[in-house]
Design a protein around this motif. Structure first.
Motif, mmCIF file in Angstrom:
data_model
loop_
_atom_site.group_PDB
_atom_site.id
_atom_site.type_symbol
_atom_site.label_atom_id
_atom_site.label_comp_id
_atom_site.label_asym_id
_atom_site.label_seq_id
_atom_site.Cartn_x
_atom_site.Cartn_y
_atom_site.Cartn_z
ATOM 1 N N TYR A 130 26.000 -0.927 -63.869
ATOM 2 C CA TYR A 130 25.524 -2.175 -63.681
ATOM 3 C C TYR A 130 26.093 -3.284 -64.542
ATOM 4 C CZ TYR A 130 22.869 -0.424 -60.010
ATOM 5 O OH TYR A 130 22.482 0.270 -58.521
ATOM 6 N N GLU A 131 26.243 -2.816 -65.701
ATOM 7 C CA GLU A 131 26.566 -3.993 -66.741
ATOM 8 C C GLU A 131 28.197 -4.331 -66.555
ATOM 9 O OE1 GLU A 131 26.862 -6.757 -69.377
ATOM 10 O OE2 GLU A 131 24.902 -5.574 -69.206
ATOM 11 N N ASP A 132 29.044 -3.285 -66.184
ATOM 12 C CA ASP A 132 30.357 -3.287 -65.938
ATOM 13 C C ASP A 132 30.893 -4.006 -64.801
ATOM 14 O OD1 ASP A 132 30.785 -1.772 -68.285
ATOM 15 O OD2 ASP A 132 31.179 0.135 -67.352
ATOM 16 N N LYS A 133 30.091 -3.480 -63.608
ATOM 17 C CA LYS A 133 30.511 -4.073 -62.071
ATOM 18 C C LYS A 133 29.822 -5.316 -62.037
ATOM 19 C CE LYS A 133 30.392 -2.633 -57.440
ATOM 20 N NZ LYS A 133 31.797 -2.998 -57.189
ATOM 21 N N VAL A 155 20.295 -3.524 -66.849
ATOM 22 C CA VAL A 155 19.537 -2.483 -66.255
ATOM 23 C C VAL A 155 19.270 -1.600 -67.356
ATOM 24 C CG1 VAL A 155 19.114 -0.611 -64.594
ATOM 25 C CG2 VAL A 155 20.061 -2.957 -63.911
ATOM 26 N N ALA A 156 17.763 -1.656 -67.724
ATOM 27 C CA ALA A 156 17.549 -0.403 -68.638
ATOM 28 C C ALA A 156 17.495 0.824 -68.025
ATOM 29 C CB ALA A 156 16.033 -0.720 -68.932
ATOM 30 N N PRO A 157 18.046 1.999 -68.912
ATOM 31 C CA PRO A 157 18.314 3.266 -68.122
ATOM 32 C C PRO A 157 16.749 3.877 -67.730
ATOM 33 C CG PRO A 157 19.412 3.142 -70.175
ATOM 34 C CD PRO A 157 18.684 1.872 -70.052
ATOM 35 N N GLY A 158 15.804 3.354 -68.424
ATOM 36 C CA GLY A 158 14.402 3.803 -68.072
ATOM 37 C C GLY A 158 13.800 3.450 -66.759
ATOM 38 N N ARG A 159 14.644 2.309 -66.014
ATOM 39 C CA ARG A 159 14.283 1.938 -64.546
ATOM 40 C C ARG A 159 15.461 2.640 -63.666
ATOM 41 N NH1 ARG A 159 15.823 -4.034 -64.215
ATOM 42 N NH2 ARG A 159 15.120 -3.700 -62.021
ATOM 43 N N VAL A 160 16.217 3.447 -64.107
ATOM 44 C CA VAL A 160 16.939 4.242 -63.236
ATOM 45 C C VAL A 160 16.605 5.671 -63.132
ATOM 46 C CG1 VAL A 160 19.293 5.362 -62.941
ATOM 47 C CG2 VAL A 160 18.990 3.311 -64.268
#
Length: 387
Positions: A85-88, A93-98
């Motif tokens: 999400y950061e790259d594209k 986005v925090a990994p904890g939300r994934v």
């Protein structure tokens, strides 16, 4: 008589019936006969990127047990998705939300159960991906259809939402969408996301065709709303349909509810598929080559189908589908598709799968198949229809 539950009344996903019919026809063909051209299913003819396959092979060869992971998946995969999400999209986005899921198909019931109650109304554009409505109905929720057409680019609008009375508890959007392949601009999706947040409507953004757009920029709802649920998958751009691996980006208030549901319903996504999925992010060159092939297929069909009599096509901004208005040929797309398979050897999906009320005059062609098959299709159709 024994009772059956609500789920026993779920309607079929007709494309699966078309797949079975196409398989049967292909198996019955005599040696040397022209094969069936498969344009019915949204399954890339390419396999998983080589780097993903190698990663899975290495993990299996190492003798790792490949047991359960945490319900939300391997930490390293969740971190890699967050970095995507950061790259594209340049959004944090925090990994904890994934949450890693058993495909996008496993994500939808988790999202619906966590966000809605039985009796809640969930709006969506029609035509729509059939399992949206079928899963909601099986769970006791109420699909609220927004009739869309070429004039709205088969996408919902704020005006449609404002006209709903009562207002829905949720809204599903897809950009690019299935079956029409149209997209919402960043401004349009942003306006819808704001409207939903301000009106207490939970936005579910289906982004499984991200990566597959042809000139129009993709926007994630994760960049636009703190209350939206984003669903994505490794099935389409990453060509990993059978690995059954997808993900969600969750708002803070749904993280624990979805986690508890996932623990009880699925335990975890397949471990080896998670290993492969993490590696797949590094297969960009191969994946972009696949996308270029889809683009060539798209261009061939957009050029060739009108001459075959299919000249009313939705704007194919993304995904790998052409939504064809065949009202000048038939008002019974189920019978038309069956004849097309039997007589021309071309499998496509009847529009009633995506729009029960108006789909009798539509057909969906998938163009993610082999390039030689897509190149052959317009000529076969011209010959079949005597054009």
């Amino acid at each position: 008589m024994l009772k059956t539950g609500r789920g026993a009344e779920a309607p079929p996903f007709l494309v699966m019936d078309v797949i079975a019919a196409a398989n049967a026809r292909a198996a019955a063909l005599p040696p040397g006969a022209p094969g069936v051209l498969r344009m019915e299913v949204g399954q890339p003819s390419t396999g998983a990127p080589r780097i993903a396959v190698v990663a899975a092979q290495r993990a299996l060869s190492a003798g790792a047990p490949m047991g359960y992971t945490e319900a939300f998946g391997l930490r390293s995969l969740r971190e890699r998705i967050a970095r995507h999400y950061e790259d594209k999209y340049e959004v944090t986005v925090a990994p904890g939300r994934v949450a890693v899921t058993v495909g996008a198909s496993g994500a939808f019931p988790l999202a619906f159960l966590a966000a809605f109650d039985p009796g809640d109304r969930v709006a969506m554009a029609a035509p729509f991906y059939p399992p949206y409505a079928n899963i909601l109905t099986a769970l006791g929720m109420v699909p609220q259809l927004l009739p869309c057409d070429a004039s709205t680019r088969f996408q919902p609008s704020i005006a449609m939402l404002e006209a709903l009375d009562p207002r829905p508890e949720g809204l599903i959007v897809a950009s690019p969408c299935n079956p029409a392949g149209t997209m919402l601009s960043a401004e349009e999706l942003g306006a819808i996301a704001r409207w939903c947040h301000e009106n207490g409507v939970r936005l579910i953004s289906d982004e499984i065709y991200h990566g597959l757009s042809y000139g129009m920029a993709e926007t994630t709802a994760a960049a636009l709303s703190d209350s939206a649920v984003v669903i994505n998958s490794f099935s389409k751009y990453f060509s990993m349909t059978g690995w059954r691996i997808g993900w969600m980006v969750l708002p803070e208030d749904l993280i624990r509810p979805v986690e508890c549901l996932a623990q009880n319903m699925f335990i975890s996504a397949p471990h080896v598929a998670q290993v492969a999925a993490e590696a797949a992010f590094e297969g960009v060159e191969e994946l972009e080559g696949n996308k270029a092939a889809y683009a060539r297929n798209r261009d061939r069909l957009l050029a060739g189908l009108p001459a075959a009599g299919f000249d009313r096509l939705a704007a194919a901004d993304g995904a790998f589908y052409l939504w064809a208005d065949i009202g000048h040929l038939t008002n019974d797309s189920v019978a038309f598709a069956a004849r097309m398979l039997a007589e021309a050897g071309i499998a496509a999906t009847p529009g009633v799968d995506f729009d029960p009320a108006r789909g009798g005059r539509f057909l969906r062609f998938s163009y993610c198949g082999a390039e030689d098959a897509m190149a052959e299709a317009p000529g076969r159709l011209r010959a079949w229809l005597g054009r």
